[in-house]
Design an enzyme around this catalytic site. Structure first.
Site, PDB file in Angstrom:
ATOM      1  N   CYS A  26      12.118  50.003 -64.197  1.00  0.00           N
ATOM      2  CA  CYS A  26      12.879  51.136 -63.667  1.00  0.00           C
ATOM      3  C   CYS A  26      13.948  50.564 -62.746  1.00  0.00           C
ATOM      4  O   CYS A  26      14.422  49.446 -62.947  1.00  0.00           O
ATOM      5  CB  CYS A  26      11.959  52.116 -62.950  1.00  0.00           C
ATOM      6  SG  CYS A  26      11.007  51.393 -61.602  1.00  0.00           S
ATOM      7  N   HIS A 545       1.988  22.493 -32.481  1.00  0.00           N
ATOM      8  CA  HIS A 545       1.870  22.927 -33.875  1.00  0.00           C
ATOM      9  C   HIS A 545       0.948  24.153 -33.922  1.00  0.00           C
ATOM     10  O   HIS A 545      -0.264  24.031 -33.790  1.00  0.00           O
ATOM     11  CB  HIS A 545       1.300  21.797 -34.738  1.00  0.00           C
ATOM     12  CG  HIS A 545       1.436  22.030 -36.220  1.00  0.00           C
ATOM     13  ND1 HIS A 545       0.672  22.967 -36.884  1.00  0.00           N
ATOM     14  CD2 HIS A 545       2.242  21.448 -37.143  1.00  0.00           C
ATOM     15  CE1 HIS A 545       0.994  22.945 -38.164  1.00  0.00           C
ATOM     16  NE2 HIS A 545       1.960  22.037 -38.346  1.00  0.00           N
TER      17      HIS A 545
END
Length: 624
Positions: A26, A545
């Site tokens: 669509c 980190h």
């Protein structure tokens, strides 16, 4: 091929080409019909770059792509060698067509784009007449209006084709059925002088204006109708399949259509058409009564639920009702309630773009806003506002307010053209040239946008973290995050735990903000925002980190507040991150804080292994 890799990844994760039974698209979605949905990896497809979301609705596996869907569709068909044009008339496949919503969507989706295009032409003609470019008596008007009217006048022909194809029958048989229903001489019978009255004194009272082999016919005006042709074609496909089973191969090409048309068209004119038309009228009148009872509340509710229907892929079931109203009354009173929805998505995306620090996310928000401005809201919903949640809620609330305004002024839509900004012309009456409802539609859009932008901005604007001036001690590193401090060798990542990256500690965060652990300079903010390297004013080189393997999130849940080369003071926010989101995606939040040049010092000493608030002393180093 631009989207070849994406096509390969999608096919691989839906179970391969051999698992694809059917594929259509669509405006924004690839709609797969899979033989076995358990073979599809929904989560893996959702994580592909270029995919906004995956929905399973109405028996379809729907992959939301956005504005590039047609190009991705072509790539999938090409890469997977999918024979999309192949017809399958078996009863077994017909039984697998899905739910009512799926069927209705499948019938309307192929023709929706053309209908919107013609609706826009009608709106444009009305606009040009209003501004005096030509009059409604001119031949220019006649030709352009005819172009715009064509698909609506002959709607049964188009729906006959798509319905037959959807039900697994001969689409040209369905097309002939629709064409017969709008054949001028047959339509003229609807206004002919009645020859008898049927069912007098009941709600089904009808006037017969013709007979077929002596049987009374209640002739109806079928142009612009929706349901009569769909129901008629449904039974015609069943009959044609049954005839085909008994027909020799040499006769199949014409004999089955011949018998089907000869039986089904008279049945349609005598029984199916009048009954379905009467029921359609009852439904339409019921809807009008409901909206008439309190159009303000009804429009507000529809404004609220429209985006939720889109989210679940159920919005396609509304279009038949809209076209039924346009055909019966010359206007629709349902869809105007959702007019503001596209604009609220624009406002939400713009607000988030203004707040976003990550350039890639900002770019996605802006492109989604542009798409929503022209009525294609799936990229905005799935890619931006729904993941944010607050923005989606703001959009839904604001759309409801837009529906409220539409309801207060009882705005009507006269054509089904485009949506978003091009949908403004839908509210110009093409017959009278009146723009009475247009200013109120614009007002609803503007008010909704302002409200949505304001709510989204306020709800998502992070209160500035106060940077407290900290008197730092030389060679001291302060906790960049509030959390539980653990020895580095307890880290779940062997590389960090081994100390090969340097000496330090691990923090299990309790707050989603990384602060500068000392005065210094940002050397590197990783593009994904999950890690930062900096050098303190004492020369200590640090790596912070956030989480383990979180680079794989590609920036999801992380927002970098600084850039490479920035000078920071101790306690200044550097990165914001979503602890819950990281965990929900299956990643650990263990955060190593490492001194990468530890060999330059004689000793690195953790101050405490305990729950520490941010900016409490974490480690000390001693010079050689």
């Amino acid at each position: 091929m631009k989207y070849e890799q994406l096509a390969k990844d999608i096919l691989s994760n839906v179970g391969g080409s051999e698992n694809v039974e059917g594929l259509i698209h669509c405006y924004t979605r690839l709609r797969f019909t899979l033989k076995d949905q358990t073979k599809a990896n929904k989560e893996a497809i959702e994580n592909l770059k270029g995919v906004s979301a995956v929905m399973i609705s109405g028996g379809q596996f729907q992959v939301v792509i956005g504005n590039q869907v047609s190009e991705v569709y072509d790539a999938v068909v090409s890469v997977g060698n999918i024979k999309v044009a192949k017809e399958d008339n078996s009863e077994e496949k017909a039984e697998k067509k899905g739910s009512f919503v799926d069927v209705i969507s499948g019938i309307f989706l192929p023709v929706i784009g053309t209908m919107c295009a013609c609706g826009m032409i009608k709106g444009l003609v009305a606009l040009l007449v209003f501004f005096g470019a030509f009059t409604d008596k001119s031949t220019t008007y006649t030709i352009l209006q005819g172009i715009g009217d064509s698909v609506f006048y002959y709607l049964p022909v188009f729906l006959g084709f798509t319905a037959a194809k959807r039900f697994g029958g001969n689409p040209f048989t369905g097309m002939v059925m629709g064409a017969s229903m709008v054949y001028p001489n047959i339509l003229a019978l609807a206004t002919a002088k009645p020859i008898m009255t049927l069912f007098g004194g009941t709600i089904f009272k009808a006037s017969a204006t013709a007979t077929l082999a002596g049987i009374p016919v209640v002739a109806m005006d079928y142009n612009s109708t929706v349901f009569p042709v769909i129901i008629a074609v449904f039974f015609a496909v069943k009959l044609e399949k049954a005839i085909n089973k008994k027909t020799p191969a040499v006769l199949k090409s014409f004999f089955a259509p011949f018998i089907t048309l000869l039986i089904m068209l008279p049945l349609t004119f005598i029984v199916i058409g009048p009954i379905v038309s009467i029921l359609s009228n009852l439904v339409a009148n019921g809807l009008q009564s409901f909206f008439g009872f309190n159009v303000i509340i009804a429009s507000m509710v529809f404004g609220i639920v429209w985006q939720i229907l889109i989210m679940f892929g159920l919005h396609g079931m509304i279009f038949p009702l809209i076209f039924m109203n346009l055909g019966m009354y010359g206007y629709d009173f349902i869809f105007p309630g959702a007019f503001a929805a596209s604009f609220t998505q624009v406002a939400a995306c713009v607000a988030l773009a203004m707040l976003e620090k990550n350039e890639e996310k900002k770019s996605i928000s802006i492109s989604s806003a542009i798409s929503a401005l022209f009525g294609i809201t799936e990229p905005a919903i799935y890619g931006v506002t729904l993941p944010n949640k607050k923005a989606f809620i703001a959009s839904v609330i604001s759309s409801g307010i837009g529906g409220l305004i539409i309801g207060i002024f009882n705005v009507k839509m006269y054509v089904m053209g485009g949506m978003g900004i091009v949908g403004i012309i839908n509210y110009i009456n093409p017959k009278t040239g009146s723009i009475e409802g247009t200013p109120y539609a614009v007002l609803a859009a503007v008010v909704s946008m302002v409200i949505c932008f304001t709510i989204t901005y306020i709800w998502n604007k992070k209160q500035p973290t106060k940077t407290v001036t900290i008197t730092t001690e030389k060679n001291t590193i302060y906790a960049p995050i509030k959390g539980q401090v653990r020895p580095l060798d307890q880290c779940s990542d062997a590389t960090f735990a081994s100390g090969v990256m340097g000496q330090g500690v691990m923090i299990i965060p309790e707050e989603g903000v990384v602060k500068a652990p000392s005065n210094g300079r940002i050397e590197t903010i990783f593009p994904t925002g999950h890690a930062v390297g900096m050098t303190t004013e004492d020369g200590i080189e640090l790596l912070i980190h956030v989480g383990l393997d979180t680079v794989e999130l590609n920036g999801k849940h992380f927002t970098a507040l600084k850039k490479d080369g920035d000078t920071v003071v101790a306690g200044e926010p550097i990165i914001q991150f979503d602890i819950r989101g990281i965990k929900k995606d299956g990643y650990r939040t263990e955060t190593p804080v490492i001194i990468t040049n530890a060999d330059d010092y004689s000793k690195v000493t953790p101050v405490s292994f305990d729950l520490l608030d941010a900016m409490k002393p974490l480690m000390k180093v001693e010079n050689k």
